[in-house]
Design an enzyme around this catalytic site. Structure first.
Site, short mmCIF file in Angstrom:
data_model
loop_
_atom_site.label_atom_id
_atom_site.label_comp_id
_atom_site.label_asym_id
_atom_site.label_seq_id
_atom_site.Cartn_x
_atom_site.Cartn_y
_atom_site.Cartn_z
N GLU A 131 0.82 -1.09 0.12
CA GLU A 131 0.11 -0.05 -0.03
C GLU A 131 0.87 1.18 0.14
OE1 GLU A 131 -2.74 -0.11 3.28
OE2 GLU A 131 -3.60 -1.99 2.46
N PRO A 132 0.25 2.62 -0.39
CA PRO A 132 1.03 3.64 -0.49
C PRO A 132 1.77 3.72 0.98
CG PRO A 132 -1.01 4.01 -1.43
CD PRO A 132 -1.12 2.85 -0.77
N TRP A 160 1.93 -0.72 -6.15
CA TRP A 160 2.96 -1.43 -6.95
C TRP A 160 2.44 -2.67 -7.37
CZ3 TRP A 160 6.11 1.87 -7.89
CH2 TRP A 160 6.66 2.89 -6.66
N THR A 162 2.20 -5.17 -10.20
CA THR A 162 2.65 -5.45 -11.58
C THR A 162 1.54 -6.31 -12.18
OG1 THR A 162 4.68 -6.11 -11.01
CG2 THR A 162 4.27 -6.95 -12.81
N GLU A 261 7.14 -16.82 -1.12
CA GLU A 261 8.26 -17.78 -1.38
C GLU A 261 8.51 -17.93 -2.58
OE1 GLU A 261 8.25 -20.96 1.33
OE2 GLU A 261 8.08 -19.84 3.09
N ILE A 358 32.68 -2.12 -18.41
CA ILE A 358 33.64 -2.56 -19.91
C ILE A 358 33.19 -1.91 -20.90
CG2 ILE A 358 33.93 -4.81 -21.18
CD1 ILE A 358 33.86 -6.56 -18.54
N GLY A 360 32.59 1.08 -21.31
CA GLY A 360 32.89 2.39 -21.28
C GLY A 360 31.87 3.32 -21.52
N GLY A 361 32.21 4.51 -22.56
CA GLY A 361 31.34 5.26 -22.82
C GLY A 361 30.13 4.80 -23.52
N GLU A 384 9.90 -8.14 -4.16
CA GLU A 384 9.61 -9.36 -3.33
C GLU A 384 10.37 -9.12 -2.02
OE1 GLU A 384 7.07 -10.69 -4.17
OE2 GLU A 384 7.26 -10.74 -6.36
#
Length: 406
Positions: A131-132, A160, A162, A261, A358, A360-361, A384
């Site tokens: 809940e909020p 929330w 889904t 679970e 890895i 990079g830019g 979860e």
């Protein structure tokens, strides 16, 4: 099939299912995932393809039209799908939590009514607990159902969800307080919770078939796009008493925790799949990018980084498989599920970040897939139950096992 994240002891049927799913991921998900994610577009064609493969009925018993497979098969399937696009695995996750709860706790009438249509993908489930004003503190739930004749009248606001918009069945946890005095309800809040099965039409806004039920719209997110995440508002929503999960009030908390679970194993599997894809992207790019006259993979710094990434992928996969097998055996698995979810989500974040480094830019560019993974991985740290919640669960269970006697 890659060398990493292999699972021993699978049946021929399990291997065939996983091979089919991996082929589907390579052909139907990976080529379009980043484009759809950038547009925040629901993957309708992908979902239809999964329905044709029978994935929505994977763990539903054969007597209800499903494939009757194990949690392990489901978890390994989720791992493959998350390797393609984590949002698609999220569409499946909440559906399966609801299907699992119905299978384990539903009345015979509820099973016969819902499970065949869920197996076919005609009914798709959403799971509503937060809940909020609360997340992990489930005892603080305020949404309430009050008995009124043959119905319950439910009021509150959930957060929330889904599949909140695209689903047509929502399992909603509420307070009911039936049979308890105010003092008992305050002292033992977990005994005053009930799970309601609410059918609705897919879509946003006021629901045309359920007066008082509103799904306001999609919540804008940093990542985990495509799949809809929503609020759920309930104003004097009438739910028939025969849509109390299991037919008896006051059992909702335990039903939900059983489902969680399964959800934690799912999140662990998602972490494994995303980490595996990040490793694949990292080791591929490291062989193509040259610096100082050679591929960067031949530099010790990059080689060591990839070695660490691969080890984390393998370790997380092993723990996830162990948690799924424990649940399949009928044993309590909250310790194993908590450990697997905690490790897989943390390692996923680290492996994705290393793959990002890895690149990079170029990793900062939306043209490269690793940029999408970098935004998706953080969701696994909170979905979860946060890492801190997993540590609480693990710590309590360890104390049960290792408590000094006398």
């Amino acid at each position: 099939m890659s060398r990493l994240a292999q699972t021993d002891g699978l049946t021929d049927i399990q291997r065939e299912i996983l091979s089919t799913v991996r082929s589907f991921v390579d052909k139907e998900i990976l080529p379009v995932a980043t484009e759809l994610e950038h547009r925040d577009e629901y993957p309708t064609e992908i979902v239809e393809g999964l329905k044709e493969l029978g994935i929505f009925g994977l763990m539903i018993p054969e007597e209800y039209g499903g494939l009757g497979e194990s949690l392990l098969t489901y978890a390994l399937t989720v791992e493959e799908i998350a390797r393609g696009w984590m949002s698609v695995s999220g569409i499946i996750n909440t559906h399966f939590i609801v299907a699992y709860m119905l299978k384990q706790h539903g009345t015979q009438e509820q099973k016969e009514y819902f499970l065949p249509r869920m197996a076919a993908g005609e009914v798709r489930g959403a799971f509503s607990m937060s809940e909020p004003g609360l997340g992990s503190d489930v005892s603080a739930i305020r949404t309430k159902g009050v008995r009124d004749g043959d119905d319950y009248v439910v009021n509150g606001q959930k957060m929330w969800l889904t599949n909140g918009g695209s689903s047509n069945l929502v399992a909603v946890l509420c307070k009911t307080d039936e049979g308890l005095s105010p003092e008992e309800a305050a002292a033992k809040p977990h005994r005053s919770m009930t799970t309601f099965l609410i059918e609705k039409e897919p879509g946003f806004g006021p629901n045309p078939t359920v007066p008082g039920l509103t799904v306001p719209g999609k919540i804008e997110k940093m990542g985990y796009k495509g799949v809809d995440t929503t609020e759920l508002i309930l104003e004097d929503v009438r739910v028939p008493a025969n849509r109390v999960l299991g037919g008896q009030s006051g059992r909702g908390f335990y039903q939900m925790m059983d489902g969680v679970e399964v959800g934690r194993v799912n999140v662990a599997a998602r972490g494994c799949g995303v980490a595996q894809r990040a490793f694949e992207l990292g080791i591929s790019y490291a062989q193509q990018r040259h610096t100082f006259g050679k591929p960067i993979i031949e530099h010790q710094a990059i080689s060591f980084k990839l070695a660490e990434m691969a080890t984390k992928v393998e370790a997380a996969h092993t723990m996830m498989v162990n948690a799924a097998r424990k649940k399949d055996s009928g044993q309590r698995n909250d310790l194993e599920a908590g450990m697997a979810k905690y490790l897989a989500s943390e390692y996923c974040k680290e492996v994705v970040e290393d793959a990002f480094r890895i690149h990079g830019g170029y990793g900062f560019s939306k043209e490269y897939e690793i940029e999408r993974l970098y935004r998706e991985a953080p969701m696994l740290l909170i979905g979860e139950g946060t890492a801190e919640i997993q540590k609480m669960i693990i710590g309590r269970r360890l104390l049960e096992e290792y408590r000094i006697q006398g």
